[in-house]
Design a protein around this motif. Sequence first.
Motif, PDB file in Angstrom:
ATOM      1  N   PRO A   1       0.835  -1.198   0.000  1.00 32.33           N
ATOM      2  CA  PRO A   1       0.000   0.000   0.000  1.00 32.33           C
ATOM      3  C   PRO A   1       0.870   1.247   0.000  1.00 32.33           C
ATOM      4  O   PRO A   1       2.066   1.198   0.330  1.00 32.33           O
ATOM      5  CB  PRO A   1      -0.789  -0.122   1.310  1.00 32.33           C
ATOM      6  N   ASP A   2       0.267   2.374  -0.344  1.00 33.16           N
ATOM      7  CA  ASP A   2       1.003   3.632  -0.307  1.00 33.16           C
ATOM      8  C   ASP A   2       1.075   4.180   1.118  1.00 33.16           C
ATOM      9  O   ASP A   2       2.064   4.819   1.487  1.00 33.16           O
ATOM     10  CB  ASP A   2       0.344   4.633  -1.246  1.00 33.16           C
ATOM     11  N   LEU A   3       0.041   3.935   1.923  1.00 30.90           N
ATOM     12  CA  LEU A   3       0.006   4.348   3.320  1.00 30.90           C
ATOM     13  C   LEU A   3      -0.544   3.220   4.163  1.00 30.90           C
ATOM     14  O   LEU A   3      -1.544   2.589   3.797  1.00 30.90           O
ATOM     15  CB  LEU A   3      -0.884   5.593   3.488  1.00 30.90           C
ATOM     16  N   VAL A   4       0.113   2.943   5.289  1.00 26.90           N
ATOM     17  CA  VAL A   4      -0.432   2.011   6.278  1.00 26.90           C
ATOM     18  C   VAL A   4      -0.500   2.733   7.623  1.00 26.90           C
ATOM     19  O   VAL A   4       0.365   3.537   7.958  1.00 26.90           O
ATOM     20  CB  VAL A   4       0.402   0.717   6.414  1.00 26.90           C
ATOM     21  N   ILE A   5      -1.557   2.433   8.366  1.00 27.71           N
ATOM     22  CA  ILE A   5      -1.735   2.981   9.713  1.00 27.71           C
ATOM     23  C   ILE A   5      -1.921   1.833  10.678  1.00 27.71           C
ATOM     24  O   ILE A   5      -2.769   0.962  10.473  1.00 27.71           O
ATOM     25  CB  ILE A   5      -2.953   3.916   9.788  1.00 27.71           C
TER      26      ILE A   5
END
Length: 208
Positions: A112-116
């Motif tokens: 993914p481009d962003l993970v939280i």
Amino acid sequence: MLQTPTRALSRVEDAERMTAAEFFRRAPEDRKAELIDGVMIMPSPPSDMHERLVGFLFTLLRMFAEERNLGEVRGSHTAVKLADDQAPEPDVLFVAREHEHFITDQGVFGPPDLVIEVLSASTAAHDRGPKFNAYESAGVREAWLIDPYGPAGTEFYQRAGNALKPVMPNAAGIIESIALPGFKLRVVWLWPGEKFIAVREALKEMNT
């Protein structure tokens, strides 16, 4: 600093090593499970504080991405294949439009481009250790590790070359995402006390 809820903490680990392909065949559909270093781990149920924060971030990111046609946001039951022995389930993830081919019926097959990750006492060691290393190695552009109880244990990372490097909020207390152009997270939104800011109000602030 991450606080320990008063309820008992536990997690279930299947010590049998398996590949990501086996994990996608065998992981339960009715609860969160992750493949970390070839071992399937099922975390204990999250706290209410954890779920409130995840819900806020998921809704905020999803509405922002949809309004600007930037890509897709998914929640904590979406497995992400990063390597043959790594298939975590981030609490929230974003896949940019140019990478939407990573998304399949089974999960996300690519970084993914962003993970939280919203941390908990039972998962923080994995979130900061092998999961973070897997995100970095696979090419994730941005990672947020958020302590639901305050800023002391919270870390934001953005890609610089081959590594995820820590970044700090600017003088106005804002993290400007590199994965979602224009997304400006005001960090005080993460720890509001009793009630989170309305998502529409947060989106309006970003646009001013």
